[in-house]
Scaffold this motif. Sequence first.
Motif, PDB file in Angstrom:
ATOM      1  N   GLY A  62       0.837  -1.212   0.000  1.00 23.01           N
ATOM      2  CA  GLY A  62       0.000   0.000   0.000  1.00 23.01           C
ATOM      3  C   GLY A  62       0.866   1.255   0.000  1.00 23.01           C
ATOM      4  N   VAL A  63       1.952   1.219   0.751  1.00 22.68           N
ATOM      5  CA  VAL A  63       2.839   2.396   0.815  1.00 22.68           C
ATOM      6  C   VAL A  63       3.513   2.579  -0.542  1.00 22.68           C
ATOM      7  CG1 VAL A  63       4.886   3.404   1.907  1.00 22.68           C
ATOM      8  CG2 VAL A  63       3.223   2.156   3.297  1.00 22.68           C
ATOM      9  N   ARG A  64       3.990   1.476  -1.114  1.00 23.29           N
ATOM     10  CA  ARG A  64       4.652   1.581  -2.433  1.00 23.29           C
ATOM     11  C   ARG A  64       3.685   2.174  -3.457  1.00 23.29           C
ATOM     12  NH1 ARG A  64       6.975  -3.805  -2.355  1.00 23.29           N
ATOM     13  NH2 ARG A  64       9.122  -3.722  -1.648  1.00 23.29           N
ATOM     14  N   ALA A  65       2.426   1.722  -3.391  1.00 20.49           N
ATOM     15  CA  ALA A  65       1.432   2.196  -4.371  1.00 20.49           C
ATOM     16  C   ALA A  65       1.112   3.681  -4.159  1.00 20.49           C
ATOM     17  CB  ALA A  65       0.159   1.357  -4.253  1.00 20.49           C
ATOM     18  N   ALA A  66       1.311   4.171  -2.942  1.00 20.19           N
ATOM     19  CA  ALA A  66       0.952   5.568  -2.639  1.00 20.19           C
ATOM     20  C   ALA A  66       2.067   6.549  -3.018  1.00 20.19           C
ATOM     21  CB  ALA A  66       0.644   5.690  -1.144  1.00 20.19           C
ATOM     22  N   ILE A  67       3.262   6.029  -3.296  1.00 18.04           N
ATOM     23  CA  ILE A  67       4.400   6.907  -3.608  1.00 18.04           C
ATOM     24  C   ILE A  67       4.240   7.506  -5.002  1.00 18.04           C
ATOM     25  CG2 ILE A  67       6.904   6.914  -4.064  1.00 18.04           C
ATOM     26  CD1 ILE A  67       7.113   4.742  -1.823  1.00 18.04           C
ATOM     27  N   THR A  68       4.473   8.816  -5.113  1.00 21.44           N
ATOM     28  CA  THR A  68       4.409   9.512  -6.414  1.00 21.44           C
ATOM     29  C   THR A  68       5.650  10.409  -6.521  1.00 21.44           C
ATOM     30  OG1 THR A  68       3.391  11.588  -5.726  1.00 21.44           O
ATOM     31  CG2 THR A  68       1.880   9.727  -6.078  1.00 21.44           C
ATOM     32  N   PRO A  69       5.853  11.038  -7.668  1.00 20.47           N
ATOM     33  CA  PRO A  69       6.990  11.968  -7.769  1.00 20.47           C
ATOM     34  C   PRO A  69       6.863  13.143  -6.795  1.00 20.47           C
ATOM     35  CG  PRO A  69       6.105  11.424  -9.946  1.00 20.47           C
ATOM     36  CD  PRO A  69       5.144  10.866  -8.936  1.00 20.47           C
ATOM     37  N   ARG A  70       5.652  13.352  -6.248  1.00 16.67           N
ATOM     38  CA  ARG A  70       5.438  14.478  -5.323  1.00 16.67           C
ATOM     39  C   ARG A  70       5.628  14.091  -3.855  1.00 16.67           C
ATOM     40  NH1 ARG A  70       1.915  14.060  -9.110  1.00 16.67           N
ATOM     41  NH2 ARG A  70       0.391  12.994  -7.810  1.00 16.67           N
ATOM     42  N   THR A  71       5.880  12.804  -3.603  1.00 18.38           N
ATOM     43  CA  THR A  71       6.067  12.364  -2.211  1.00 18.38           C
ATOM     44  C   THR A  71       7.286  13.066  -1.622  1.00 18.38           C
ATOM     45  OG1 THR A  71       5.174  10.185  -2.747  1.00 18.38           O
ATOM     46  CG2 THR A  71       6.483  10.346  -0.726  1.00 18.38           C
ATOM     47  N   ARG A  72       7.097  13.665  -0.454  1.00 16.96           N
ATOM     48  CA  ARG A  72       8.227  14.338   0.191  1.00 16.96           C
ATOM     49  C   ARG A  72       8.524  13.781   1.584  1.00 16.96           C
ATOM     50  NH1 ARG A  72       9.340  14.926  -3.921  1.00 16.96           N
ATOM     51  NH2 ARG A  72       9.948  16.727  -5.157  1.00 16.96           N
ATOM     52  N   LEU A  73       7.532  13.134   2.179  1.00 20.08           N
ATOM     53  CA  LEU A  73       7.779  12.575   3.509  1.00 20.08           C
ATOM     54  C   LEU A  73       6.854  11.381   3.746  1.00 20.08           C
ATOM     55  CD1 LEU A  73       8.541  14.739   6.608  1.00 20.08           C
ATOM     56  CD2 LEU A  73       7.306  12.635   6.856  1.00 20.08           C
ATOM     57  N   VAL A  74       7.423  10.316   4.295  1.00 14.19           N
ATOM     58  CA  VAL A  74       6.612   9.150   4.682  1.00 14.19           C
ATOM     59  C   VAL A  74       6.774   8.992   6.192  1.00 14.19           C
ATOM     60  CG1 VAL A  74       6.174   6.680   4.349  1.00 14.19           C
ATOM     61  CG2 VAL A  74       7.142   8.033   2.464  1.00 14.19           C
ATOM     62  N   PHE A  75       5.663   9.022   6.906  1.00 16.03           N
ATOM     63  CA  PHE A  75       5.711   8.818   8.363  1.00 16.03           C
ATOM     64  C   PHE A  75       5.585   7.326   8.652  1.00 16.03           C
ATOM     65  CE2 PHE A  75       3.907  13.184   8.187  1.00 16.03           C
ATOM     66  CZ  PHE A  75       4.819  13.832   9.009  1.00 16.03           C
ATOM     67  N   VAL A  76       6.608   6.777   9.294  1.00 15.11           N
ATOM     68  CA  VAL A  76       6.564   5.369   9.711  1.00 15.11           C
ATOM     69  C   VAL A  76       6.714   5.366  11.228  1.00 15.11           C
ATOM     70  CG1 VAL A  76       7.758   3.137   9.611  1.00 15.11           C
ATOM     71  CG2 VAL A  76       7.632   4.566   7.558  1.00 15.11           C
ATOM     72  N   THR A  77       5.870   4.632  11.922  1.00 10.36           N
ATOM     73  CA  THR A  77       5.940   4.629  13.387  1.00 10.36           C
ATOM     74  C   THR A  77       6.191   3.210  13.870  1.00 10.36           C
ATOM     75  OG1 THR A  77       4.139   6.201  13.203  1.00 10.36           O
ATOM     76  CG2 THR A  77       4.785   5.553  15.430  1.00 10.36           C
ATOM     77  N   SER A  78       7.263   3.040  14.607  1.00 10.80           N
ATOM     78  CA  SER A  78       7.584   1.699  15.096  1.00 10.80           C
ATOM     79  C   SER A  78       8.168   1.770  16.506  1.00 10.80           C
ATOM     80  CB  SER A  78       8.595   1.022  14.165  1.00 10.80           C
ATOM     81  OG  SER A  78       8.843  -0.289  14.609  1.00 10.80           O
ATOM     82  N   PRO A  79       7.467   1.128  17.473  1.00 10.47           N
ATOM     83  CA  PRO A  79       6.145   0.517  17.373  1.00 10.47           C
ATOM     84  C   PRO A  79       5.098   1.588  17.059  1.00 10.47           C
ATOM     85  CG  PRO A  79       7.203  -0.029  19.484  1.00 10.47           C
ATOM     86  CD  PRO A  79       8.036   1.011  18.843  1.00 10.47           C
ATOM     87  N   ASN A  80       4.057   1.134  16.353  1.00 10.53           N
ATOM     88  CA  ASN A  80       3.043   2.097  15.939  1.00 10.53           C
ATOM     89  C   ASN A  80       2.150   2.515  17.120  1.00 10.53           C
ATOM     90  OD1 ASN A  80       1.561   3.697  14.202  1.00 10.53           O
ATOM     91  ND2 ASN A  80       0.150   2.055  13.653  1.00 10.53           N
ATOM     92  N   ASN A  81       1.655   3.732  17.032  1.00 14.39           N
ATOM     93  CA  ASN A  81       0.619   4.222  17.941  1.00 14.39           C
ATOM     94  C   ASN A  81      -0.618   4.443  17.067  1.00 14.39           C
ATOM     95  OD1 ASN A  81      -0.981   5.519  19.776  1.00 14.39           O
ATOM     96  ND2 ASN A  81       0.253   7.371  19.920  1.00 14.39           N
ATOM     97  N   PRO A  82      -1.733   3.783  17.272  1.00 15.64           N
ATOM     98  CA  PRO A  82      -2.184   3.138  18.507  1.00 15.64           C
ATOM     99  C   PRO A  82      -2.083   1.610  18.545  1.00 15.64           C
ATOM    100  CG  PRO A  82      -4.073   3.437  17.092  1.00 15.64           C
ATOM    101  CD  PRO A  82      -2.851   3.930  16.316  1.00 15.64           C
ATOM    102  N   THR A  83      -1.448   0.949  17.587  1.00 15.45           N
ATOM    103  CA  THR A  83      -1.547  -0.519  17.574  1.00 15.45           C
ATOM    104  C   THR A  83      -0.465  -1.213  18.399  1.00 15.45           C
ATOM    105  OG1 THR A  83      -0.144  -0.735  15.610  1.00 15.45           O
ATOM    106  CG2 THR A  83      -2.513  -0.456  15.226  1.00 15.45           C
ATOM    107  N   GLY A  84       0.696  -0.551  18.549  1.00 12.68           N
ATOM    108  CA  GLY A  84       1.827  -1.187  19.246  1.00 12.68           C
ATOM    109  C   GLY A  84       2.611  -2.123  18.341  1.00 12.68           C
TER     110      GLY A  84
END
Length: 345
Positions: A132-154
């Motif tokens: 899903g993240v790969r599919a969302a990337i475009t030439p305009r992508t400037r920042l990808v927020f990745v959270t590990s461990p994620n909030n709210p899932t852990g």
Amino acid sequence: MSNTYHRPAPTGDGLRLHLNENTAGCSPKVLEALAHLSATDIAFYPDYDVVYREAAEYLGVADDRLLLVNGLDEGILMSTIGALLRRPDDGSRPEFIVINPAFDMYAITARACGGAVVNVSPRGDFEFPLDGVRAAITPRTRLVFVTSPNNPTGVRVSNDAIQSVARAVPAGAVIFVDEAYHDFCGDTALPLVDSCPNVVVGRTFAKAHGLAALRVGALMAVPDTMDPLRAVTPPYSLNVAAAVALRAAMADRERLAWYVDQVKQSRQLVYEFCTKHGFTFWVSGANFVLARVGPQAGSIVSRLAAAGIHIRDKSADPGCAGCIRVTTGIVEHTRRCLDAMEEML
Ligand SMILES: Cc1ncc(COP(=O)(O)O)c(C=O)c1O
């Protein structure tokens, strides 16, 4: 969605298990250090030499790869501003990828600063949606927020997945790896920053170190990535009390180890409780657990609040229908919360 963060209502002297804070409070050594601040310490602009040296050593990075910030929220803001300064060549709006469910401040900050938020839907199991993240990337992508461990899932994200994203984004895009809950599992993307110079790692001292009210965070990246963020950060964004508290908190490793152990025991208690009641839960690398209790989520949260115990109803978060999030701090607090829930069920 609103561009403004709505602070939760005051809880009085209730039990705060809703904001993933340190439920034991900061180390007593922090209070001692603060008590030694002098009138001139307060009157003069802070000198950061020693705190930078100690923090760099503590975090295991060189000084020129470290930026201390006024809470990780400021780190998110500075990274967002840095991303906006690298506007796409065609002048279009920079895109910020947010992987849901996510910490609210990513979308709030990106939108408030004029960026376009691109939402990636969660997988049913909340594992990292790499495709899903790969599919969302475009030439305009400037920042990808990745959270590990994620909030709210852990749920934790592997460095392989982070590396794949870092290699898939266009030049000029940054992967912001938010490790606010790092201390509760030990995972880190820091070893990636040399091979993936577009990775910025963010930490906070609000959680395991109990300095939420003083506001202390850290960003780490290679100098070429860090320098533009340093350039937009106010020169004295870390106040003197925060700097003094940080030094004392980092030095008290015994306290940290004790608290992390309490969190691990508390998580286990919540897992056992969920298993007993047939609630789905997600194994957490953080100081909270997300559990699916079903349509009664709202009423459980409000009845607990009436009894002075505050947890979070996460039902409105993407993929989280019927979910509550409980901060797992010191064991006695966790037991109080679970006992009260047991009575209700
Ligand atoms: C994932 C995540 N990032 C950042 C923060 C903000 O940290 P700070 O309190 O240092 O601004 C939080 C706070 O809850 C968080 O959950």
